[in-house]
Design a protein around this motif. Structure first.
Motif, short mmCIF file in Angstrom:
data_model
loop_
_atom_site.label_atom_id
_atom_site.label_comp_id
_atom_site.label_asym_id
_atom_site.label_seq_id
_atom_site.Cartn_x
_atom_site.Cartn_y
_atom_site.Cartn_z
N ALA A 113 2.17 -2.43 8.38
CA ALA A 113 1.67 -2.80 7.40
C ALA A 113 1.08 -4.11 7.19
O ALA A 113 0.62 -3.94 5.88
CB ALA A 113 3.07 -2.32 6.37
N GLY A 114 1.37 -5.70 7.73
CA GLY A 114 0.89 -5.70 7.17
C GLY A 114 1.91 -7.10 7.03
O GLY A 114 1.61 -8.65 6.12
N VAL A 115 2.83 -6.70 5.87
CA VAL A 115 3.36 -6.99 4.91
C VAL A 115 4.81 -6.94 5.75
O VAL A 115 5.74 -6.30 6.43
CB VAL A 115 3.46 -7.01 4.11
CG1 VAL A 115 4.27 -7.30 2.84
CG2 VAL A 115 2.19 -6.75 3.20
N THR A 116 5.94 -7.81 6.10
CA THR A 116 7.13 -7.61 5.89
C THR A 116 7.99 -7.39 4.94
O THR A 116 8.52 -7.80 2.99
CB THR A 116 7.79 -9.30 5.97
OG1 THR A 116 7.21 -10.23 6.96
CG2 THR A 116 9.30 -9.58 6.22
N ILE A 117 8.06 -6.27 5.39
CA ILE A 117 8.53 -4.92 4.51
C ILE A 117 10.39 -4.34 5.12
O ILE A 117 11.10 -5.24 3.73
CB ILE A 117 8.07 -3.45 4.28
CG1 ILE A 117 6.49 -4.07 3.78
CG2 ILE A 117 8.94 -2.86 3.48
CD1 ILE A 117 5.27 -2.80 3.88
N ARG A 159 3.92 -0.92 -0.74
CA ARG A 159 2.34 -0.65 -0.52
C ARG A 159 1.84 -2.12 -0.23
O ARG A 159 2.06 -3.07 -0.04
CB ARG A 159 1.94 -0.91 -1.86
CG ARG A 159 2.07 0.50 -2.50
CD ARG A 159 1.37 1.54 -2.31
NE ARG A 159 0.33 1.28 -1.59
CZ ARG A 159 -0.71 1.52 -2.89
NH1 ARG A 159 -0.71 2.15 -4.21
NH2 ARG A 159 -2.27 1.15 -2.60
N PRO A 160 0.88 -2.02 1.69
CA PRO A 160 0.36 -2.89 1.85
C PRO A 160 -0.24 -4.25 0.94
O PRO A 160 -0.94 -3.11 0.46
CB PRO A 160 0.10 -2.09 3.79
CG PRO A 160 -0.63 -0.99 2.13
CD PRO A 160 0.65 -0.88 1.24
N LEU A 161 -0.28 -4.77 1.39
CA LEU A 161 -1.64 -5.40 1.00
C LEU A 161 -3.17 -5.69 0.72
O LEU A 161 -3.87 -6.92 0.84
CB LEU A 161 -1.17 -6.93 0.28
CG LEU A 161 0.15 -7.28 -0.38
CD1 LEU A 161 1.53 -8.87 -0.66
CD2 LEU A 161 0.19 -6.62 -1.76
N GLN A 162 -2.70 -6.09 2.40
CA GLN A 162 -4.61 -5.99 3.32
C GLN A 162 -5.33 -6.14 2.77
O GLN A 162 -6.23 -5.97 3.34
CB GLN A 162 -3.89 -6.09 4.80
CG GLN A 162 -3.43 -5.16 5.69
CD GLN A 162 -2.76 -4.24 5.11
OE1 GLN A 162 -1.87 -4.64 4.48
NE2 GLN A 162 -2.10 -3.52 6.20
N HIS A 163 -5.47 -4.12 2.37
CA HIS A 163 -6.29 -3.45 2.48
C HIS A 163 -6.71 -2.62 1.02
O HIS A 163 -5.81 -2.42 0.65
CB HIS A 163 -6.52 -2.53 3.79
CG HIS A 163 -6.60 -3.21 4.50
ND1 HIS A 163 -8.28 -3.60 4.73
CD2 HIS A 163 -6.47 -2.64 5.64
CE1 HIS A 163 -8.35 -3.53 6.25
NE2 HIS A 163 -7.26 -3.80 6.87
N PRO A 164 -7.54 -2.42 0.20
CA PRO A 164 -7.92 -2.41 -0.89
C PRO A 164 -7.47 -0.72 -0.51
O PRO A 164 -8.04 0.07 0.74
CB PRO A 164 -8.90 -2.39 -1.74
CG PRO A 164 -9.83 -3.43 -0.88
CD PRO A 164 -8.65 -3.42 -0.15
N ASP A 165 -7.50 0.19 -1.19
CA ASP A 165 -7.56 1.98 -1.00
C ASP A 165 -8.42 2.36 -0.50
O ASP A 165 -8.73 3.03 0.64
CB ASP A 165 -6.59 2.81 -2.44
CG ASP A 165 -5.25 2.30 -2.49
OD1 ASP A 165 -4.64 1.64 -2.22
OD2 ASP A 165 -4.98 2.63 -3.68
N SER A 166 -9.55 2.10 -0.85
CA SER A 166 -10.96 2.37 -0.57
C SER A 166 -11.66 2.22 1.26
O SER A 166 -12.01 2.20 1.30
CB SER A 166 -11.85 2.28 -1.77
OG SER A 166 -12.54 1.14 -1.87
N GLU A 167 -10.95 1.42 1.32
CA GLU A 167 -11.80 0.26 2.77
C GLU A 167 -10.30 0.73 3.84
O GLU A 167 -10.40 0.57 4.58
CB GLU A 167 -11.56 -0.92 2.13
CG GLU A 167 -12.54 -1.47 1.70
CD GLU A 167 -13.08 -2.70 1.19
OE1 GLU A 167 -12.26 -3.89 2.22
OE2 GLU A 167 -13.28 -3.44 0.52
N SER A 168 -8.64 1.00 3.48
CA SER A 168 -8.11 1.20 4.76
C SER A 168 -8.33 2.54 5.65
O SER A 168 -8.93 3.09 4.79
CB SER A 168 -7.09 1.11 3.47
OG SER A 168 -5.89 1.19 4.53
N PRO A 169 -8.24 1.69 6.84
CA PRO A 169 -8.43 2.86 7.29
C PRO A 169 -6.83 3.50 7.98
O PRO A 169 -7.21 4.29 8.11
CB PRO A 169 -8.36 2.00 8.86
CG PRO A 169 -7.65 0.59 9.12
CD PRO A 169 -7.99 0.43 7.86
#
Length: 400
Positions: free
Chosen positions: A145-149, A187-197
Motif C-alpha cells: 500500500a505504501g502507507v502504514t495501514i 486507500r493508498p496515497l502514492q498513486h492517483p487512481d488512473s496511474e496506479s499499476p
C-alpha cells in the motif's frame, strides 16, 4: 432508475463533505452507524505517518463522482462456466427430495456465492493476505500500500480484524459482502487512481490463521470462502507448518490458479539458504497437490521476498498488477468452487462397482415386470390348460 441515481448522488455528496463541517478539520474514526457508515462506505480513508515521525494522521482522499460507481460493470461469466453453474443448479434441484440438506449444503453455498459475486463489480479483484503469527503479512500489506495501514509489532496476535485497502473507487459493495466496516477501509496515497499499476485491486489483511483467539480463526475461514484470490505469506520457520498445509493449502489445491505463496523474511537467510527453503516449499506444495505455474502453465505463483528490506516486493507488485489487469480471478475462483462441489457430490451419485444389473437384481426386475403386465397370471393359466389337455390325451381312463 432516477430514484436510485438520486440516492447514489446524495451518498456521494455526504462522502465528499468533511467531517465536522470544516474543510481542514479532523476526521473522526469509528463504526459510523447511520450516516457515518454511509459517508465512509467506500473506504476513502488512509493513515500515514508524517515526515517528522509524529503520530499517525488521517487523510481524506477526494472521491469520484457518483456516476463513476454507476458505470462499474458487473462480473460476467463465460458460456462454459454459466453452463456448469446451470447444471449444478439443476442437479441440486432434482436431488433435494432424495438427499439430506447437509450433503447438498456445499453445492448450494457455491451457487449462492456465484450469484452474489456476479452482481458485483467485475473491474475489481479481491485478494486476501493470509498467514501465521509472525509471518510478516501485515508488514507486506503496508509495503504494497505504501502507507502504514495495518498495525505491526511483536504483540501476538497483532491483527485482530480484517483491514481492507482499495486502489480504486467502487469497491464498497464488495467490502460489504465481506462484512468489513467502513472504519477498517483504507486507500493508498502514492498513486492517483488512473496511474496506479494496481488499479482494481482490493487487498484484505486477515487475522492470523493460527491465532489463539477463536474468533480470529473464524473470520479467516469466513473471508477465505468469499475472496477472489489469496496470498499465503509464510516465513522460514513456519513454511512447513502442518496446520497451514492440512487445513488450508491441501483442501484448496484445486484453487491453485488464484493462489500466490510468498516466502517472506528471506533477508534472515544467509547465502543460498533462501533458494533451498524455496525449493523445499515448492516440494511441499507439490505434495499438497497444488499445481505450480513455473513454466507458463496454470498454477500457483511462488515467490521469495522481504517485506522489511523491499527485496522481491517489486516482482510481487508486478505479478499482482498483471493478475488484476486480467480480471479473470473471480471467474476462476467460482470455477474452482464448482470443481470442489462436484468432487464432493460424485461419490453420492457414482459408485465404483461395475455398471449393469446383477443376476439377482435382473431376476427380481423380471418378476416384478411380469406381474405388472399380467404375464405371471397368463403363464399360470397356460400351465393349467396344458395340464388338463395332457391328462385327457395321456392319462388313465378314470382320469380322462
Amino acid at each position: 432508475d432516477g430514484t436510485g441515481a438520486q440516492r447514489r448522488a446524495e451518498r456521494a455528496e455526504r462522502a465528499d463533505a468533511p467531517a465536522g463541517g470544516s474543510a481542514n478539520g479532523p476526521v473522526a474514526s469509528g463504526d459510523g452507524g447511520g450516516g457515518g457508515e454511509e459517508a465512509w462506505g467506500d473506504g476513502l480513508i488512509a493513515r500515514r505517518v508524517d515526515e517528522n515521525g509524529g503520530a499517525e494522521q488521517f487523510a481524506v482522499l477526494p472521491s469520484r463522482p457518483a456516476a463513476s460507481s454507476a458505470a462499474l460493470m458487473p462480473l460476467a461469466y463465460d458460456g462454459n462456466l454459466r453452463s456448469r453453474l446451470d447444471a449444478l443448479r439443476e442437479l441440486v434441484g432434482l436431488s433435494r427430495t432424495r438427499l439430506d440438506s447437509a450433503t447438498l449444503a456445499e453445492a448450494g453455498r457455491v451457487l449462492d456465492e456465484a450469484a452474489a459475486r456476479r452482481r458485483l463489480s467485475g473491474q475489481h479483484t479481491v485478494v486476501a493476505i493470509a498467514g501465521a503469527t509472525g509471518s510478516g503479512k501485515s508488514q507486506l500489506f503496508n509495503t504494497l500500500a505504501g502507507v502504514t495501514i495495518s498495525e505491526t509489532g511483536v504483540r501476538r496476535p497483532t491483527t485482530a480484524a480484517p483491514i481492507a485497502c482499495s486502489w480504486s473507487d467502487g469497491a464498497a459493495s464488495l467490502l460489504d459482502r465481506l462484512g468489513i466496516p467502513g472504519r477498517l477501509r483504507r486507500r493508498p496515497l502514492q498513486h492517483p487512481d488512473s496511474e496506479s499499476p494496481l488499479r482494481g485491486l482490493v487487498l484484505i489483511d486477515l487475522p492470523d490463521h493460527d491465532s489463539a483467539a477463536v474468533q480470529h480463526r473464524e473470520q479467516v475461514d469466513r473471508i477465505l470462502a468469499l475472496v477472489d484470490a489469496v496470498i499465503w505469506v509464510v516465513d522460514p520457520e513456519k513454511y512447513a507448518d502442518a496446520v497451514l498445509h492440512e487445513r488450508y493449502l491441501r483442501p484448496m489445491a484445486g484453487h491453485a490458479e488464484v493462489t500466490l505463496v510468498v516466502l517472506n523474511q528471506v533477508d534472515r537467510l544467509p547465502g543460498e539458504a533462501a533458494e533451498q527453503v524455496l525449493d523445499d516449499l515448492r516440494r511441499l506444495l507439490d505434495e499438497d497437490g497444488i499445481a505450480l505455474g513455473e513454466y507458463g502453465e496454470p498454477g500457483a505463483t511462488v515467490l521469495a521476498l522481504s517485506a522489511l528490506t523491499g527485496e522481491g516486493v517489486g516482482e510481487l507488485r508486478e505479478t499482482l498488477g498483471q493478475f488484476v489487469a486480467e480480471r479473470q480471478a473471480p471467474a476462476r475462483r467460482i470455477a474452482a468452487d464448482v470443481d470442489a462441489a462436484a468432487r464432493h457430490l460424485r461419490p453420492v451419485y457414482v459408485t465404483g462397482r461395475r455398471t449393469g444389473l446383477s443376476e439377482e437384481a435382473r431376476e427380481e426386475f423380471a418378476d416384478r415386470l411380469a406381474d405388472a403386465v399380467g404375464a405371471t397370471a397368463a403363464g399360470e393359466a397356460a400351465e393349467r390348460a396344458w395340464l388338463r389337455n395332457a391328462n385327457r390325451a395321456c392319462g388313465t381312463p378314470w382320469l380322462r
